[in-house]
Scaffold this motif. Structure first.
Motif: not given
Length: 248
Positions: A107-123
């Motif tokens: 499998q190959v793809g894209i993803g994201t992780r982190g805290e769901l806040t208003s700040e742009n801190n998702m990885e």
């Protein structure tokens, strides 16, 4: 005499081969590759840990496609109840998958992780995964992750369903995470980061709904554990869980 016998056997083999290649008109057509899909919540639970914290947890996978090619969506996360903190997304991934061997998909793809806040801190990251069933029917999901800064990490999950009866199972489960390169931005040092071991007993009310109870133990490892100790945070956790496995 021997030549006659050999010639006769060859002629007989050719005759049977010719007959076998002729498909009777009354036979049904071969089964065509059809498109199907499923949404599975392997873990949909509430846990209570040794610090008397209640945590809602989900672990789901959905796919759509045929026998060879599929499109997957995977999501895991948790939310500690009544602490005022946002939901933590451990992963949300969209992947294209191809069957490369019996029971194994690349499998190959894209993803994201982190805290769901208003700040742009998702990885955000790209991911390569090997997903399938190892010998002795261990379900394995292993991933190589490269985030937007070029930091590399790996994760591996494995579980096994041990049948107790026609409708009940014991499921041991282990997950391990590690970093091949340091990510200061996301506070992830190199080396092994964490290990989590769980054991669940579930009973199928129906094929689609199976409640379970269980327990788990988790621990930070290596440099990650040292960082937690330096801030006075615990490095290990135990807890009990109550939940259900649901698919449709």
């Amino acid at each position: 005499m021997n030549l006659r016998i050999i010639f006769g056997l060859l002629l007989l083999t050719a005759t049977f081969s010719s007959i076998a290649q002729e498909t009777p008109e009354s036979w049904p057509s071969p089964v065509k590759d059809s498109l199907n899909g499923i949404v599975l919540f392997d873990r949909l639970e509430v846990s209570r840990n040794n610090r008397d914290e209640n945590i809602a947890v989900w672990d789901m996978i959905a796919w759509y496609g045929g026998d060879t090619y599929r499109l997957y969506f995977k999501s895991e996360g948790e939310n500690q109840q009544n602490d005022g903190e946002p939901t933590d997304i451990e992963r949300a991934e969209l992947l294209a998958s191809r069957l490369i061997a019996p029971f194994w998909e690349f499998q190959v793809g894209i993803g994201t992780r982190g805290e769901l806040t208003s700040e742009n801190n998702m990885e955000n990251y790209a991911v390569l995964s090997l997903y399938g069933m190892a010998p002795y029917q261990f379900e394995v999901d292993s991933s190589l992750i490269i985030n937007e800064d070029g930091a590399i990490s790996i994760s591996m999950e494995a579980e096994y369903d041990y049948r107790i009866s026609q409708t009940s199972y014991i499921q041991p489960r282990i997950s391990v995470s590690a970093s091949l390169s340091e990510s200061e931005r996301f506070d992830r040092p190199t080396g092994f980061n964490a290990i989590r071991v769980g054991l669940r007993y579930r009973m199928e009310v129906s094929r689609e709904f199976a409640p379970y109870v269980g327990a788990y133990w988790s621990r930070a490892l290596g440099n990650s554990a040292d960082n937690l100790r330096s801030t006075g945070d615990p490095v290990h956790e135990t807890g009990i869980v109550l939940g259900a496995r649901v698919w449709f």
